[in-house]
Design an enzyme around this catalytic site. Structure first.
Site, PDB file in Angstrom:
ATOM      1  N   LYS A   1       5.042  -9.794   9.462  1.00  0.00           N
ATOM      2  CA  LYS A   1       4.395  -8.876  10.401  1.00  0.00           C
ATOM      3  C   LYS A   1       2.872  -8.983  10.301  1.00  0.00           C
ATOM      4  CE  LYS A   1       3.882  -4.417   9.856  1.00  0.00           C
ATOM      5  NZ  LYS A   1       2.440  -4.210  10.225  1.00  0.00           N
TER       6      LYS A   1
ATOM      7  N   HIS B   1       9.438  -3.469   3.355  1.00  0.00           N
ATOM      8  CA  HIS B   1       9.036  -3.676   1.971  1.00  0.00           C
ATOM      9  C   HIS B   1      10.248  -3.973   1.090  1.00  0.00           C
ATOM     10  CE1 HIS B   1       5.741  -0.854   3.400  1.00  0.00           C
ATOM     11  NE2 HIS B   1       5.035  -1.884   2.962  1.00  0.00           N
TER      12      HIS B   1
ATOM     13  N   GLN C   1     -10.459  -2.491   2.091  1.00  0.00           N
ATOM     14  CA  GLN C   1     -10.019  -3.103   3.346  1.00  0.00           C
ATOM     15  C   GLN C   1     -10.062  -2.131   4.514  1.00  0.00           C
ATOM     16  OE1 GLN C   1      -6.061  -3.965   1.529  1.00  0.00           O
ATOM     17  NE2 GLN C   1      -5.234  -3.441   3.541  1.00  0.00           N
TER      18      GLN C   1
ATOM     19  N   MET D   1       0.837  -1.200   0.000  1.00  0.00           N
ATOM     20  CA  MET D   1       0.000   0.000   0.000  1.00  0.00           C
ATOM     21  C   MET D   1       0.874   1.254   0.000  1.00  0.00           C
ATOM     22  SD  MET D   1      -3.579  -0.618   1.927  1.00  0.00           S
ATOM     23  CE  MET D   1      -3.018  -0.339   3.601  1.00  0.00           C
ATOM     24  N   GLY D   2       2.161   1.059  -0.304  1.00  0.00           N
ATOM     25  CA  GLY D   2       3.032   2.213  -0.438  1.00  0.00           C
ATOM     26  C   GLY D   2       3.624   2.697   0.864  1.00  0.00           C
ATOM     27  N   TYR D   3       4.178   3.890   0.821  1.00  0.00           N
ATOM     28  CA  TYR D   3       4.957   4.484   1.890  1.00  0.00           C
ATOM     29  C   TYR D   3       6.004   3.462   2.348  1.00  0.00           C
ATOM     30  CZ  TYR D   3       5.742   8.493   4.826  1.00  0.00           C
ATOM     31  OH  TYR D   3       6.297   9.615   5.379  1.00  0.00           O
TER      32      TYR D   3
END
Length: 290
Positions: free
Chosen positions: A150, A37, A61, A30-32
């Site tokens: 996680k 990641h 979601q 979902m980025g950031y």
């Protein structure tokens, strides 16, 4: 390679990349992006010829009142980090590209596996996750997909979906990446105040204490009830921490267990709120062979 925004562009890239003769790994995000990641992207690059990283904040979601609108976004930074970690393409579609107008089709894994832990307080969450992941699998058609430990419940649910629907791909779950003080990396960590950030390490510390107690040799060291008490007592020592759940369940099925047996893994999972920020963490618990 610029950021790809449409399915048509992605298909054009795939054709030019000789996709039929090369393996492809997908890292849905979902980025950031953060180092967690990037570790997934590096793992995908090590095992595949091509890597696609999707950056899509999925509205289905999020429940009403959750942080969909405020969820952190920075696609330019995401692109730079993804390419540096080994991605070949960053796929950043608009909502209308993923969900066609009038779309009312969802893919849902049912049963206790989706109703416990995060599913208990976010009952529509995993329905949105499995739907968007299924859509991304159909668009990208990867040989392998990479997810982080996680989000352990999410990973188990996606693996079940892939098995149940005979999807022709492998799901790889990579270890949790932590900050130097042990806090699990998360895009939502940016929401924390300085004091909340300081106290948030209690999640990992509580899980570590459970591991230590499990292998301490005490008479009740394998008792799930006692191990939950150990975790809760540590987290409650932080005045800003509000526990959503502390659970210890079977590591594969998320079924209820009373004790941890040698040779079997259990999942200790926690969700804790600091102000408006909800953090999750987990650890696989097993009895050490002495």
């Amino acid at each position: 390679m610029s950021i790809i925004k449409t399915i048509e562009e992605l298909e054009s890239w795939s054709a030019g990349a000789d996709r039929k003769n090369r393996t492809l790994g997908l890292v849905p995000t979902m980025g950031y992006l953060h180092e967690g990641h990037c570790s997934l992207i590096r793992a995908a690059k090590a095992e595949n010829d091509l890597v696609v990283v999707s950056v899509f904040v999925n509205p289905t979601q999020f429940a009403p009142g959750e942080d969909f609108e405020s969820y952190p976004r920075n696609i330019e930074r995401d692109y730079e980090l993804a390419i540096a970690a080994g991605a070949d393409v960053v796929f950043n579609p608009e909502v209308g590209e993923i969900y066609v107008p009038g779309s009312s089709t969802f893919v849902e894994v049912t049963g206790d596996i989706t109703k416990k832990l995060c599913g208990a307080s976010r009952p529509t969450h995993f329905k949105g996750v499995t739907t968007v992941v299924n859509i991304l699998f159909n668009i990208v058609r990867p040989d392998r997909a990479y997810f982080g430990q996680k989000d352990a419940q999410q990973a188990l649910i996606i693996k079940k979906m892939v098995r149940d629907l005979h999807m022709p791909l492998e799901v790889t779950v990579c270890p949790i990446v932590r900050e130097a003080d042990g806090l699990a990396m998360s895009s939502r960590n940016v929401y924390l105040s300085a004091e909340e950030r300081k106290q948030a390490v209690c999640l990992n510390c509580g899980l570590q204490k459970a591991w230590e107690y499990l292998n301490s040799g005490s008479d009740d060291s394998r008792s799930v009830r006692k191990l939950i008490e150990v975790i809760e007592n540590h987290i409650k020592g932080q005045d800003l921490a509000v526990i959503d759940y502390v659970r210890i369940l079977d590591g594969e099925t998320l079924e209820e267990i009373n004790g941890i047996e040698p040779g079997k893994a259990a999942l200790a999972a926690v969700a804790v709120r600091f102000g408006k920020t909800r953090l999750i963490d987990n650890r696989v618990l097993s009895v050490e062979v002495r």
